[in-house]
Design an enzyme around this catalytic site. Structure first.
Site, PDB file in Angstrom:
ATOM      1  N   LEU A 186       0.862  -1.183   0.000  1.00 38.11           N
ATOM      2  CA  LEU A 186       0.000   0.000   0.000  1.00 38.11           C
ATOM      3  C   LEU A 186       0.894   1.228   0.000  1.00 38.11           C
ATOM      4  CD1 LEU A 186      -2.824  -0.774   2.618  1.00 38.11           C
ATOM      5  CD2 LEU A 186      -3.126  -0.440   0.163  1.00 38.11           C
ATOM      6  N   ASP A 187       0.520   2.252  -0.769  1.00 38.46           N
ATOM      7  CA  ASP A 187       1.266   3.505  -0.752  1.00 38.46           C
ATOM      8  C   ASP A 187       1.292   4.063   0.675  1.00 38.46           C
ATOM      9  OD1 ASP A 187       1.718   3.418  -3.468  1.00 38.46           O
ATOM     10  OD2 ASP A 187      -0.025   4.653  -3.972  1.00 38.46           O
ATOM     11  N   PRO A 188       2.324   4.839   1.019  1.00 39.73           N
ATOM     12  CA  PRO A 188       2.426   5.370   2.390  1.00 39.73           C
ATOM     13  C   PRO A 188       1.178   6.083   2.881  1.00 39.73           C
ATOM     14  CG  PRO A 188       4.483   5.716   1.235  1.00 39.73           C
ATOM     15  CD  PRO A 188       3.525   5.165   0.221  1.00 39.73           C
ATOM     16  N   ALA A 196      -1.892   5.615   1.856  1.00 41.13           N
ATOM     17  CA  ALA A 196      -3.075   4.745   1.809  1.00 41.13           C
ATOM     18  C   ALA A 196      -3.287   4.071   3.158  1.00 41.13           C
ATOM     19  CB  ALA A 196      -2.910   3.701   0.720  1.00 41.13           C
TER      20      ALA A 196
END
Length: 301
Positions: free
Chosen positions: A46-48, A50
């Protein structure tokens, strides 16, 4: 002589509700520390910024990570209409703007273009490799990044809310390798108004649901206690996408040594991937052939 890795031989899954502002790797490191585990990994970055479901595998469960990574996943995300950014999310710089704001019916009609088998170009700021280097590194260095489109299966993409003219909330169910940021970018282009993601939350992935997850505050509070161990789910949960074959004690012994082992009759087809269990515990993953499982991954008892 190789150094022996420190920590406990602990196996299973810990399902985390990842907070914003933290990388997936940092979450895994925190979990490994809290459980004093020798080995840990996660099933899908997951992106930071997110939030939501991050399935952390420990010990032998890390061998089941590919089956969760490859499984279907669902996301709820907010798209900011009227602006494009260089990262396709709110972390980047605004590179284009529009005064146009599409009506709800226009948005719903456009979503159909992104359902089924589609071709998607990942964001320039992504972990996709180009000539051995990560795209985001090349983009940060100011290089003009060209990323080839890749296939993606989108099961469903629906509008769930329109809080104001500038924002729309969508829910998407898709296969492996989907970039929500690309959906927002491409939807904005189709609508002629630009778009980027402002919020992203993963709500389920394969057999795991964010409603069953725990927060990092719980992990920290219960770190290195039996109470945290109680939240562990068995490694078998990571095999939920594969058919199960039961085996005899003799079959289990052969499989554990890496040899084909006899499994009980089932409706699994010849050549299909499956997993074998003995007394409810996973023994191996492999290919079913004529009454036997030919192992490709073997689990320590």
């Amino acid at each position: 002589m190789a150094r022996k890795r420190k920590g406990r031989d602990i196996s299973g899954w810990l399902i985390i509700d990842k907070p914003a502002g933290m990388t997936s790797t940092a979450v895994v490191n925190k979990v490994r520390w809290a459980l004093e585990a020798k080995k840990a990994g996660h099933a899908g970055t997951l992106d930071p910024e997110a939030t939501g479901l991050l399935a952390v595998a420990l010990g032998e469960a890390t061998k089941t990570v590919p089956y969760v990574t490859d499984a279907m996943k669902a996301y709820v995300f907010t798209v900011r209409l009227g602006q494009a950014t260089n990262t396709d999310d709110s972390e980047g710089e605004v590179i284009a703007e529009s005064d146009k704001r599409p009506a709800d019916d226009e948005i719903k009609a456009a979503l159909g273009r992104f359902v089924g088998d589609i071709m998607q170009v990942p964001p320039k700021f992504s972990a996709v490799k180009i000539d051995g280097q990560r795209a985001y590194k090349l983009a940060r260095d100011g290089e003009d990044v060209e990323i080839a489109a890749r296939p993606l299966w989108v099961e469903e993409l629906v509008m769930v809310d329109r809080p104001d003219p500038d924002h729309v909330v969508l829910e998407m169910t898709c296969g492996k390798g989907g970039y929500v940021r690309s959906i927002a970018r491409d939807l904005g282009e189709v609508l002629g108004c630009y778009g980027h993601v402002t919020e992203l939350r993963r709500i389920w992935a394969g057999p795991f649901d964010v409603e069953d997850a725990i927060g990092l505050e719980t992990v920290e509070e219960l770190a290195r206690t039996p109470e945290l161990d109680a939240y562990l789910r068995p490694l078998e949960d990571g095999l939920g996408e594969l058919p199960e074959l039961k085996c005899t004690a003799e079959g289990a012994a052969r499989l554990r040594h890496g040899n084909p082992g006899m499994v009980l009759a089932s409706d699994v087809e010849y050549g299909e991937e499956a997993w074998a269990s003995f007394q409810g515990r996973a023994v191996a993953v492999g290919t079913y052939k004529g009454g036997e499982l030919h192992p490709t991954r073997v689990f320590k008892p």
